[in-house]
Design a protein around this motif. Sequence first.
Motif, PDB file in Angstrom:
ATOM      1  N   PRO A 105      46.055  52.117  24.249  1.00 23.99           N
ATOM      2  CA  PRO A 105      46.325  53.459  23.700  1.00 23.99           C
ATOM      3  C   PRO A 105      45.053  54.188  23.261  1.00 23.99           C
ATOM      4  N   TYR A 106      43.947  53.483  23.217  1.00 24.93           N
ATOM      5  CA  TYR A 106      42.688  54.098  22.785  1.00 24.93           C
ATOM      6  C   TYR A 106      41.946  54.804  23.911  1.00 24.93           C
ATOM      7  N   MET A 107      42.419  54.646  25.134  1.00 25.54           N
ATOM      8  CA  MET A 107      41.751  55.297  26.267  1.00 25.54           C
ATOM      9  C   MET A 107      42.112  56.784  26.278  1.00 25.54           C
ATOM     10  N   PRO A 108      41.105  57.637  26.473  1.00 31.59           N
ATOM     11  CA  PRO A 108      41.347  59.097  26.402  1.00 31.59           C
ATOM     12  C   PRO A 108      41.836  59.686  27.731  1.00 31.59           C
ATOM     13  N   TRP A 109      42.926  59.165  28.266  1.00 31.54           N
ATOM     14  CA  TRP A 109      43.375  59.617  29.572  1.00 31.54           C
ATOM     15  C   TRP A 109      43.852  61.064  29.546  1.00 31.54           C
ATOM     16  N   LYS A 110      44.467  61.497  28.444  1.00 33.90           N
ATOM     17  CA  LYS A 110      44.985  62.876  28.374  1.00 33.90           C
ATOM     18  C   LYS A 110      43.854  63.890  28.359  1.00 33.90           C
ATOM     19  N   SER A 111      42.749  63.529  27.748  1.00 35.25           N
ATOM     20  CA  SER A 111      41.612  64.444  27.671  1.00 35.25           C
ATOM     21  C   SER A 111      40.803  64.463  28.966  1.00 35.25           C
ATOM     22  N   TYR A 112      40.810  63.382  29.704  1.00 40.26           N
ATOM     23  CA  TYR A 112      40.001  63.259  30.920  1.00 40.26           C
ATOM     24  C   TYR A 112      40.855  62.738  32.084  1.00 40.26           C
ATOM     25  N   PRO A 113      41.652  63.601  32.691  1.00 40.49           N
ATOM     26  CA  PRO A 113      42.514  63.143  33.794  1.00 40.49           C
ATOM     27  C   PRO A 113      41.714  62.683  35.021  1.00 40.49           C
ATOM     28  N   GLY A 114      40.527  63.239  35.224  1.00 37.89           N
ATOM     29  CA  GLY A 114      39.678  62.804  36.335  1.00 37.89           C
ATOM     30  C   GLY A 114      39.219  61.370  36.143  1.00 37.89           C
ATOM     31  N   LEU A 115      38.894  61.011  34.917  1.00 41.20           N
ATOM     32  CA  LEU A 115      38.496  59.651  34.596  1.00 41.20           C
ATOM     33  C   LEU A 115      39.672  58.700  34.814  1.00 41.20           C
ATOM     34  N   PHE A 116      40.868  59.155  34.440  1.00 40.12           N
ATOM     35  CA  PHE A 116      42.079  58.359  34.656  1.00 40.12           C
ATOM     36  C   PHE A 116      42.258  58.050  36.141  1.00 40.12           C
ATOM     37  N   ALA A 117      42.136  59.093  36.966  1.00 42.95           N
ATOM     38  CA  ALA A 117      42.309  58.910  38.416  1.00 42.95           C
ATOM     39  C   ALA A 117      41.223  58.007  38.992  1.00 42.95           C
ATOM     40  N   ALA A 118      39.976  58.179  38.558  1.00 43.71           N
ATOM     41  CA  ALA A 118      38.872  57.357  39.059  1.00 43.71           C
ATOM     42  C   ALA A 118      39.042  55.898  38.627  1.00 43.71           C
ATOM     43  N   TYR A 119      39.455  55.697  37.377  1.00 40.93           N
ATOM     44  CA  TYR A 119      39.627  54.343  36.848  1.00 40.93           C
ATOM     45  C   TYR A 119      40.692  53.585  37.628  1.00 40.93           C
ATOM     46  N   TRP A 120      41.857  54.183  37.758  1.00 40.75           N
ATOM     47  CA  TRP A 120      42.946  53.500  38.456  1.00 40.75           C
ATOM     48  C   TRP A 120      42.710  53.465  39.968  1.00 40.75           C
ATOM     49  N   GLY A 121      41.997  54.451  40.486  1.00 43.43           N
ATOM     50  CA  GLY A 121      41.605  54.391  41.901  1.00 43.43           C
ATOM     51  C   GLY A 121      40.661  53.226  42.158  1.00 43.43           C
ATOM     52  N   GLY A 122      39.746  52.979  41.201  1.00 46.70           N
ATOM     53  CA  GLY A 122      38.844  51.825  41.308  1.00 46.70           C
ATOM     54  C   GLY A 122      39.609  50.509  41.278  1.00 46.70           C
ATOM     55  N   ILE A 123      40.599  50.434  40.412  1.00 45.15           N
ATOM     56  CA  ILE A 123      41.423  49.219  40.353  1.00 45.15           C
ATOM     57  C   ILE A 123      42.160  49.025  41.674  1.00 45.15           C
ATOM     58  N   LEU A 124      42.671  50.108  42.245  1.00 40.78           N
ATOM     59  CA  LEU A 124      43.353  50.000  43.541  1.00 40.78           C
ATOM     60  C   LEU A 124      42.397  49.566  44.646  1.00 40.78           C
ATOM     61  N   LEU A 125      41.164  50.056  44.616  1.00 41.99           N
ATOM     62  CA  LEU A 125      40.166  49.633  45.607  1.00 41.99           C
ATOM     63  C   LEU A 125      39.863  48.136  45.478  1.00 41.99           C
ATOM     64  N   ILE A 126      39.738  47.670  44.242  1.00 47.01           N
ATOM     65  CA  ILE A 126      39.495  46.239  44.041  1.00 47.01           C
ATOM     66  C   ILE A 126      40.688  45.434  44.549  1.00 47.01           C
ATOM     67  N   ALA A 127      41.897  45.923  44.264  1.00 47.58           N
ATOM     68  CA  ALA A 127      43.104  45.230  44.742  1.00 47.58           C
ATOM     69  C   ALA A 127      43.138  45.209  46.268  1.00 47.58           C
ATOM     70  N   PHE A 128      42.736  46.317  46.896  1.00 49.60           N
ATOM     71  CA  PHE A 128      42.682  46.370  48.355  1.00 49.60           C
ATOM     72  C   PHE A 128      41.672  45.360  48.884  1.00 49.60           C
ATOM     73  N   TRP A 129      40.528  45.224  48.228  1.00 46.38           N
ATOM     74  CA  TRP A 129      39.519  44.248  48.644  1.00 46.38           C
ATOM     75  C   TRP A 129      40.064  42.822  48.516  1.00 46.38           C
ATOM     76  N   VAL A 130      40.819  42.548  47.460  1.00 47.86           N
ATOM     77  CA  VAL A 130      41.433  41.225  47.280  1.00 47.86           C
ATOM     78  C   VAL A 130      42.384  40.948  48.443  1.00 47.86           C
ATOM     79  N   ILE A 131      43.157  41.957  48.825  1.00 52.84           N
ATOM     80  CA  ILE A 131      44.081  41.787  49.956  1.00 52.84           C
ATOM     81  C   ILE A 131      43.309  41.491  51.236  1.00 52.84           C
ATOM     82  N   LEU A 132      42.220  42.212  51.465  1.00 55.43           N
ATOM     83  CA  LEU A 132      41.399  41.957  52.660  1.00 55.43           C
ATOM     84  C   LEU A 132      40.796  40.545  52.630  1.00 55.43           C
ATOM     85  N   CYS A 133      40.354  40.106  51.465  1.00 58.36           N
ATOM     86  CA  CYS A 133      39.812  38.741  51.342  1.00 58.36           C
ATOM     87  C   CYS A 133      40.895  37.708  51.648  1.00 58.36           C
ATOM     88  N   ALA A 134      42.105  37.960  51.156  1.00 54.87           N
ATOM     89  CA  ALA A 134      43.206  37.028  51.411  1.00 54.87           C
ATOM     90  C   ALA A 134      43.544  36.980  52.898  1.00 54.87           C
TER      91      ALA A 134
END
Length: 131
Positions: A50-79
């Motif tokens: 709850p301490y993450m300022p997602w409401k104030s910085y929606p671009g940061l929110f999108a970049a953060y979760w987009g980065g997590i999705l990219l890492i997840a995609f890399w894990v899938i490729l490794c598998a």
Amino acid sequence: MHRTSWFHRQHDDELGDDDYQFFAKQYRRRMQTSSLLMVIGFLIVIGDSPYMPWKSYPGLFAAYWGGILLIAFWVILCAIGDMSASRIRSTRLISRVHDQQRLLEQQLMEMRKNHQKSADEDSKTPSDQEN
């Protein structure tokens, strides 16, 4: 578990160079995948804080979760890569076993023929050999 498995394989004297290289690469792939899964779990906990300022910085929110999705995609490729490498290796090993089986079957047939010839020659009586 990956470390234990790799430790035992490192000290296995029966492994050839190809097997050793395969298991070394497999260990590296699996450690990378496991580590990235831990990182993803950690990032999800942080991102859900709850301490993450997602409401104030929606671009940061999108970049953060987009980065997590990219890492997840890399894990899938490794598998997928690990699964493909294991499949290729097992196909190669099965092919070797089939080749060895064919060779042994040919040797068995030759031995049976030779045994049959010697049995036929031994079964001839001396009177049959004189005629």
